[in-house]
Scaffold this motif. Structure first.
Motif, PDB file in Angstrom:
ATOM      1  N   LYS A   1       0.844  -1.348  -0.076  1.00  0.00           N
ATOM      2  CA  LYS A   1      -0.104   0.003  -0.018  1.00  0.00           C
ATOM      3  C   LYS A   1       0.838   1.109   0.087  1.00  0.00           C
ATOM      4  O   LYS A   1       0.522   2.201  -0.750  1.00  0.00           O
ATOM      5  CB  LYS A   1      -1.028   0.175   1.149  1.00  0.00           C
ATOM      6  N   GLU A   2       1.695   1.104   0.728  1.00  0.00           N
ATOM      7  CA  GLU A   2       2.854   2.415   0.821  1.00  0.00           C
ATOM      8  C   GLU A   2       3.401   2.508  -0.454  1.00  0.00           C
ATOM      9  O   GLU A   2       3.801   3.609  -0.853  1.00  0.00           O
ATOM     10  CB  GLU A   2       3.815   2.177   1.953  1.00  0.00           C
ATOM     11  N   PHE A   3       3.929   1.477  -0.922  1.00  0.00           N
ATOM     12  CA  PHE A   3       4.510   1.427  -2.400  1.00  0.00           C
ATOM     13  C   PHE A   3       3.743   2.322  -3.395  1.00  0.00           C
ATOM     14  O   PHE A   3       3.987   3.071  -4.268  1.00  0.00           O
ATOM     15  CB  PHE A   3       5.094   0.236  -2.855  1.00  0.00           C
ATOM     16  N   GLU A   4       2.473   1.708  -3.427  1.00  0.00           N
ATOM     17  CA  GLU A   4       1.303   2.146  -4.484  1.00  0.00           C
ATOM     18  C   GLU A   4       1.050   3.827  -4.154  1.00  0.00           C
ATOM     19  O   GLU A   4       1.144   4.574  -5.221  1.00  0.00           O
ATOM     20  CB  GLU A   4       0.218   1.582  -4.338  1.00  0.00           C
ATOM     21  N   ALA A   5       0.910   4.281  -2.900  1.00  0.00           N
ATOM     22  CA  ALA A   5       0.929   5.335  -2.403  1.00  0.00           C
ATOM     23  C   ALA A   5       1.947   6.325  -3.035  1.00  0.00           C
ATOM     24  O   ALA A   5       1.676   7.602  -3.434  1.00  0.00           O
ATOM     25  CB  ALA A   5       0.377   5.662  -1.145  1.00  0.00           C
ATOM     26  N   HIS A   6       3.138   5.796  -2.669  1.00  0.00           N
ATOM     27  CA  HIS A   6       4.452   6.603  -2.999  1.00  0.00           C
ATOM     28  C   HIS A   6       4.154   6.885  -4.528  1.00  0.00           C
ATOM     29  O   HIS A   6       4.589   8.003  -5.174  1.00  0.00           O
ATOM     30  CB  HIS A   6       5.586   6.085  -2.655  1.00  0.00           C
TER      31      HIS A   6
ATOM     32  N   PRO B   1      -5.247  12.119 -13.699  1.00  0.00           N
ATOM     33  CA  PRO B   1      -3.906  12.889 -13.469  1.00  0.00           C
ATOM     34  C   PRO B   1      -2.868  12.008 -13.000  1.00  0.00           C
ATOM     35  O   PRO B   1      -1.587  12.277 -13.373  1.00  0.00           O
ATOM     36  CB  PRO B   1      -4.288  13.759 -12.327  1.00  0.00           C
ATOM     37  N   VAL B   2      -3.089  10.682 -12.484  1.00  0.00           N
ATOM     38  CA  VAL B   2      -2.084   9.874 -12.060  1.00  0.00           C
ATOM     39  C   VAL B   2      -1.369   9.303 -13.329  1.00  0.00           C
ATOM     40  O   VAL B   2      -0.113   9.445 -13.472  1.00  0.00           O
ATOM     41  CB  VAL B   2      -2.511   8.862 -11.157  1.00  0.00           C
ATOM     42  N   LEU B   3      -2.306   8.444 -14.420  1.00  0.00           N
ATOM     43  CA  LEU B   3      -1.474   7.950 -15.527  1.00  0.00           C
ATOM     44  C   LEU B   3      -0.957   8.969 -16.264  1.00  0.00           C
ATOM     45  O   LEU B   3       0.170   8.834 -16.913  1.00  0.00           O
ATOM     46  CB  LEU B   3      -2.729   7.186 -16.158  1.00  0.00           C
ATOM     47  N   ASN B   4      -1.936  10.251 -16.489  1.00  0.00           N
ATOM     48  CA  ASN B   4      -1.290  10.986 -17.547  1.00  0.00           C
ATOM     49  C   ASN B   4       0.178  11.795 -16.794  1.00  0.00           C
ATOM     50  O   ASN B   4       0.858  12.325 -17.713  1.00  0.00           O
ATOM     51  CB  ASN B   4      -2.127  11.999 -18.060  1.00  0.00           C
ATOM     52  N   GLY B   5       0.070  11.933 -15.513  1.00  0.00           N
ATOM     53  CA  GLY B   5       1.167  12.471 -14.878  1.00  0.00           C
ATOM     54  C   GLY B   5       2.522  11.922 -15.169  1.00  0.00           C
ATOM     55  O   GLY B   5       3.542  12.753 -15.272  1.00  0.00           O
ATOM     56  N   LYS B   6       2.475  10.717 -15.391  1.00  0.00           N
ATOM     57  CA  LYS B   6       3.704   9.935 -15.708  1.00  0.00           C
ATOM     58  C   LYS B   6       4.356   9.776 -17.044  1.00  0.00           C
ATOM     59  O   LYS B   6       5.129   9.250 -17.582  1.00  0.00           O
ATOM     60  CB  LYS B   6       4.036   8.634 -14.955  1.00  0.00           C
ATOM     61  N   LEU B   7       3.309  10.475 -18.089  1.00  0.00           N
ATOM     62  CA  LEU B   7       3.757  10.238 -19.443  1.00  0.00           C
ATOM     63  C   LEU B   7       4.383  11.298 -20.017  1.00  0.00           C
ATOM     64  O   LEU B   7       4.173  11.967 -20.760  1.00  0.00           O
ATOM     65  CB  LEU B   7       2.015   9.941 -20.134  1.00  0.00           C
ATOM     66  N   VAL B   8       5.701  11.044 -19.659  1.00  0.00           N
ATOM     67  CA  VAL B   8       6.695  11.836 -20.156  1.00  0.00           C
ATOM     68  C   VAL B   8       7.565  10.996 -21.278  1.00  0.00           C
ATOM     69  O   VAL B   8       7.142   9.585 -21.152  1.00  0.00           O
ATOM     70  CB  VAL B   8       7.978  12.320 -19.533  1.00  0.00           C
TER      71      VAL B   8
ATOM     72  N   LYS C   1       1.620   6.988  -6.767  1.00  0.00           N
ATOM     73  CA  LYS C   1       0.816   7.980  -7.090  1.00  0.00           C
ATOM     74  C   LYS C   1       1.097   9.387  -6.928  1.00  0.00           C
ATOM     75  O   LYS C   1       0.894  10.239  -7.780  1.00  0.00           O
ATOM     76  CB  LYS C   1      -0.528   7.563  -6.313  1.00  0.00           C
ATOM     77  N   LYS C   2       1.843   9.533  -5.771  1.00  0.00           N
ATOM     78  CA  LYS C   2       2.511  10.908  -5.131  1.00  0.00           C
ATOM     79  C   LYS C   2       3.372  11.316  -6.265  1.00  0.00           C
ATOM     80  O   LYS C   2       3.465  12.376  -6.822  1.00  0.00           O
ATOM     81  CB  LYS C   2       2.991  10.988  -3.822  1.00  0.00           C
ATOM     82  N   GLN C   3       4.386  10.489  -6.746  1.00  0.00           N
ATOM     83  CA  GLN C   3       5.297  10.707  -7.597  1.00  0.00           C
ATOM     84  C   GLN C   3       4.815  11.197  -9.076  1.00  0.00           C
ATOM     85  O   GLN C   3       5.295  11.917  -9.438  1.00  0.00           O
ATOM     86  CB  GLN C   3       6.407   9.720  -7.649  1.00  0.00           C
ATOM     87  N   CYS C   4       3.735  10.283  -9.349  1.00  0.00           N
ATOM     88  CA  CYS C   4       3.161  10.574 -10.938  1.00  0.00           C
ATOM     89  C   CYS C   4       2.586  11.894 -10.960  1.00  0.00           C
ATOM     90  O   CYS C   4       2.638  12.764 -11.808  1.00  0.00           O
ATOM     91  CB  CYS C   4       2.199   9.469 -11.092  1.00  0.00           C
ATOM     92  N   LEU C   5       1.942  12.271  -9.644  1.00  0.00           N
ATOM     93  CA  LEU C   5       1.262  13.565  -9.503  1.00  0.00           C
ATOM     94  C   LEU C   5       2.277  14.733  -9.725  1.00  0.00           C
ATOM     95  O   LEU C   5       2.030  15.680 -10.158  1.00  0.00           O
ATOM     96  CB  LEU C   5       0.227  13.586  -8.467  1.00  0.00           C
TER      97      LEU C   5
END
Length: 250
Positions: A8-13, A229-236, A15-19
């Motif tokens: 859970k912590e891994f996924e939360a981190h 916003p999460v998925l698109n956030g990491k789309l570099v 998500k935070k980084q994607c945003l």
């Protein structure tokens, strides 16, 4: 030896980084510049999926995989078949899930590309429809293939002109079911000035006449989709940043 369950912590981190990444304009502009540097080498054309040319950036392949795994659509409609790798890629994911099929729509499915698809092991999960993607005849043929109650995802990747993509959004957007995605491909072009747009293509697209403009106009017309916003956030290093939109719950 025991360890803490940190999933859970891994996924939360993550998500935070994607945003956070999605808010970093400097990184995004550097990414656009890097892709333009790669374009003379036809970078997106250098990849294949299970033997078929896929003509996608690796980041978009991964993002589409995540969407399909998380939503498990029964039907995926893709406009723009090209050399077939993309429809076969999505069909192979549905094969892993053991459910569903892909409808590939193109105004001109050339004989050698049809041969690649129909002779492929994943062809059993592909239905091809030839015709203009927004014609009423083609749309009727697409609708006829969708079983009642099916979960539907759409990928728009054919003619990238603003007017055509907007027409596709209007035609195919309503087919997407709540919780599923519509992917408007090649939105990256909307961030590129005319003088910098790739020239080694059959057509040249640039900001103002491309998919991002069409998507923006479509989103202003309807209130049934939201940008992830999460998925698109990491789309570099992606051809389709901002192009992954999700149908809102009914």
């Amino acid at each position: 030896m025991t360890s803490n369950d940190d999933r859970k912590e891994f996924e939360a981190h993550k998500k935070k980084q994607c945003l956070a990444l999605g808010q970093d304009e400097h990184v995004f502009q550097s990414s656009i510049a890097h892709m333009l540097q790669l374009d003379p080498y036809d970078y997106s054309y250098l990849w294949s999926w299970m033997g078929a040319p896929i003509i996608q950036m690796p980041a978009d392949v991964m993002a589409t995989q995540e969407v399909i795994w998380n939503t498990k659509p029964d039907v995926i409609i893709e406009t723009g078949v090209a050399r077939g790798g993309s429809v076969l890629f999505m069909a192979s994911l549905l094969q892993l899930i053991d459910n569903g099929f892909v409808i590939g729509v193109d105004i001109d499915i050339r004989a050698h590309n049809r041969d690649t698809i129909t002779k492929h092991p994943m062809s059993k999960r592909v239905t091809l429809i030839e015709g203009p993607s927004t014609s009423e005849e083609t749309l009727a043929a697409v609708r006829a293939e969708i079983p009642e109650g099916a979960k539907v995802m759409v990928v728009l990747d054919s003619d990238h002109s603003r007017d055509h993509v907007l027409a596709e959004c209007r035609a195919y957007g309503p087919l997407v079911t709540p919780g599923c995605y519509m992917v408007v491909a090649d939105t990256m072009i909307g961030h590129v000035a005319q003088e910098d747009s790739p020239q080694n293509r059959s057509k040249s697209w640039f900001a103002g006449n491309e998919p991002l403009s069409a998507l923006s106009d479509y989103m202003s017309e309807v209130d049934i989709f939201e940008v992830d916003p999460v998925l698109n956030g990491k789309l570099v290093l992606s051809s389709s940043p901002g192009g992954y939109i999700r149908r809102k719950p009914a």
